[in-house]
Design an enzyme around this catalytic site. Structure first.
Site, PDB file in Angstrom:
ATOM      1  N   ARG A   1       0.831  -1.203   0.000  1.00  0.00           N
ATOM      2  CA  ARG A   1       0.000   0.000   0.000  1.00  0.00           C
ATOM      3  C   ARG A   1       0.869   1.259   0.000  1.00  0.00           C
ATOM      4  NH1 ARG A   1      -0.638   4.741   2.873  1.00  0.00           N
ATOM      5  NH2 ARG A   1      -0.268   3.587   4.798  1.00  0.00           N
ATOM      6  N   ASP A   2       1.588   1.499   1.062  1.00  0.00           N
ATOM      7  CA  ASP A   2       2.342   2.741   1.213  1.00  0.00           C
ATOM      8  C   ASP A   2       3.530   2.796   0.249  1.00  0.00           C
ATOM      9  OD1 ASP A   2       3.021   5.189   2.188  1.00  0.00           O
ATOM     10  OD2 ASP A   2       3.766   4.503   4.115  1.00  0.00           O
TER      11      ASP A   2
ATOM     12  N   HIS B   1       5.932   4.632  12.622  1.00  0.00           N
ATOM     13  CA  HIS B   1       5.949   4.589  11.153  1.00  0.00           C
ATOM     14  C   HIS B   1       6.953   5.647  10.677  1.00  0.00           C
ATOM     15  CE1 HIS B   1       3.663   3.882   7.248  1.00  0.00           C
ATOM     16  NE2 HIS B   1       4.423   4.928   6.957  1.00  0.00           N
TER      17      HIS B   1
ATOM     18  N   HIS C   1       9.884   7.321   8.121  1.00  0.00           N
ATOM     19  CA  HIS C   1      10.419   7.436   6.768  1.00  0.00           C
ATOM     20  C   HIS C   1      11.922   7.694   6.887  1.00  0.00           C
ATOM     21  CE1 HIS C   1       6.604   8.181   4.183  1.00  0.00           C
ATOM     22  NE2 HIS C   1       6.342   7.395   5.207  1.00  0.00           N
TER      23      HIS C   1
ATOM     24  N   CYS D   1       5.021   9.757   0.805  1.00  0.00           N
ATOM     25  CA  CYS D   1       3.667  10.328   0.803  1.00  0.00           C
ATOM     26  C   CYS D   1       3.473  11.176  -0.452  1.00  0.00           C
ATOM     27  CB  CYS D   1       3.455  11.199   2.047  1.00  0.00           C
ATOM     28  SG  CYS D   1       1.845  12.023   2.070  1.00  0.00           S
TER      29      CYS D   1
ATOM     30  N   ASN E   1      10.106   4.838   2.782  1.00  0.00           N
ATOM     31  CA  ASN E   1       9.790   4.346   4.124  1.00  0.00           C
ATOM     32  C   ASN E   1      11.003   3.653   4.733  1.00  0.00           C
ATOM     33  OD1 ASN E   1       6.697   4.533   4.654  1.00  0.00           O
ATOM     34  ND2 ASN E   1       6.848   3.866   2.546  1.00  0.00           N
TER      35      ASN E   1
END
Length: 301
Positions: free
Chosen positions: A15-16, A207, A209, A240, A249
């Site tokens: 997803r990310d 989370h 980055h 993002c 990430n």
């Protein structure tokens, strides 16, 4: 320092990671990759996002991906859900866990979702309540916890206010997002010191980055505060799309390599991770930027 004996790694690459790719990865390749990830020992994989295809075209095949994968019984499959319509689509394909999100920055919230924080929380509340009614697990994401591309440093009291709102809705876990990769180990400790006075460590995830190359340092800082759940993306894929410069990430392969060396259990097979990373690297047509994959690529030239 007292290190934990075990850490949970939540893979968000499908997803990310893929949401920021300029080209649409064929559905069958997404499914094949997720099936490989499911065999690595990961216990949590974020499959996709049920955002309107206009906003994230690369994930427009969310339902097809969710229906096409081979589920492993010990893996929780999660999807990001922005609103009630997205939840309806996620429930149709029986997603195990619903992830909701909001920003702690007013400007970022408006840029990201075209809603104020108050409006965003209202939308999230509807999703959380309905998901709980459907007996689904729910986790929350907070973006820009450690800094915003538009507003700069975020006051920790603002972070607390949003966290309280999300937990009051009934989420089971809250992931603290360093959306643009500006956090440092001291800041991580300071934010966690405030939050851990209110919530147990097992309710919080990190989370990070790796925009500035210190994501693993921030992991170490979090471990020292008792946090044992981390979101990461294989090969460092992602960023993002609504935060300029938010490259990459925290890489799952680098994280697992470090934890293995520290004798902290993850249950994840590092070699299988690298195999899965090599697969997706070939499919997207460029080298992944994690340190582990740079080593792998140099050894396989």
């Amino acid at each position: 320092m007292q290190w934990p004996s075990q850490v949970k790694v939540k893979e968000v690459g499908p997803r990310d990671g893929l949401q920021n790719e300029p080209l649409f990865l064929p559905t069958e390749d997404k499914i094949a990759w997720i099936n490989q990830l499911s065999k690595t020992g990961l216990t949590s994989i974020e499959l996709t996002s049920f955002v309107h295809p206009k906003w994230i075209p690369s994930l427009s095949d969310a339902k097809e991906v969710a229906r096409g994968i081979t589920k492993e019984k010990d893996v929780v499959y999660t999807a990001l859900v922005p609103n009630q319509k997205g939840l309806e689509r996620a429930l149709e394909v029986n997603i195990d866990e619903i992830a909701v999100f909001t920003s702690v920055s007013e400007t970022h919230s408006r840029k990201n979702t075209n809603q104020s924080i108050s409006q965003s929380l209202s939308s999230v509340n509807v999703v959380v309540k309905e998901a709980i009614k459907e007996k689904k697990r729910v986790r929350g994401y907070m973006s820009t916890v450690f800094g915003c591309p538009y507003e700069g440093v975020i006051n920790v009291e603002q972070v607390v206010r949003i966290a309280e709102a999300l937990f009051e809705m009934g989420i089971g876990e809250l992931s603290l997002g360093d959306t643009i990769g500006v956090a440092n180990p001291k800041q991580v400790q300071e934010v966690l010191d405030v939050l851990l006075k209110r919530y147990p460590a097992e309710k919080l995830a990190m989370h990070f980055h790796d925009t500035r190359g210190i994501a693993l340092a921030n992991v170490l800082s979090s471990l020292g505060m008792g946090i044992t759940t981390f979101d990461s993306s294989l090969g460092g894929l992602g960023g993002c799309p609504y935060a300029k410069g938010a490259s990459g990430n925290l890489a799952t392969d680098d994280l697992v390599y470090m934890l293995n060396g520290m004798k902290i259990a993850t249950g994840i097979d590092y070699n299988k991770l690298i195999h899965a990373a090599s697969f997706i690297q070939e499919k997207i047509g460029r080298d992944l930027q994690s340190h582990s994959m740079q080593v792998f690529n140099s050894q396989n030239e």
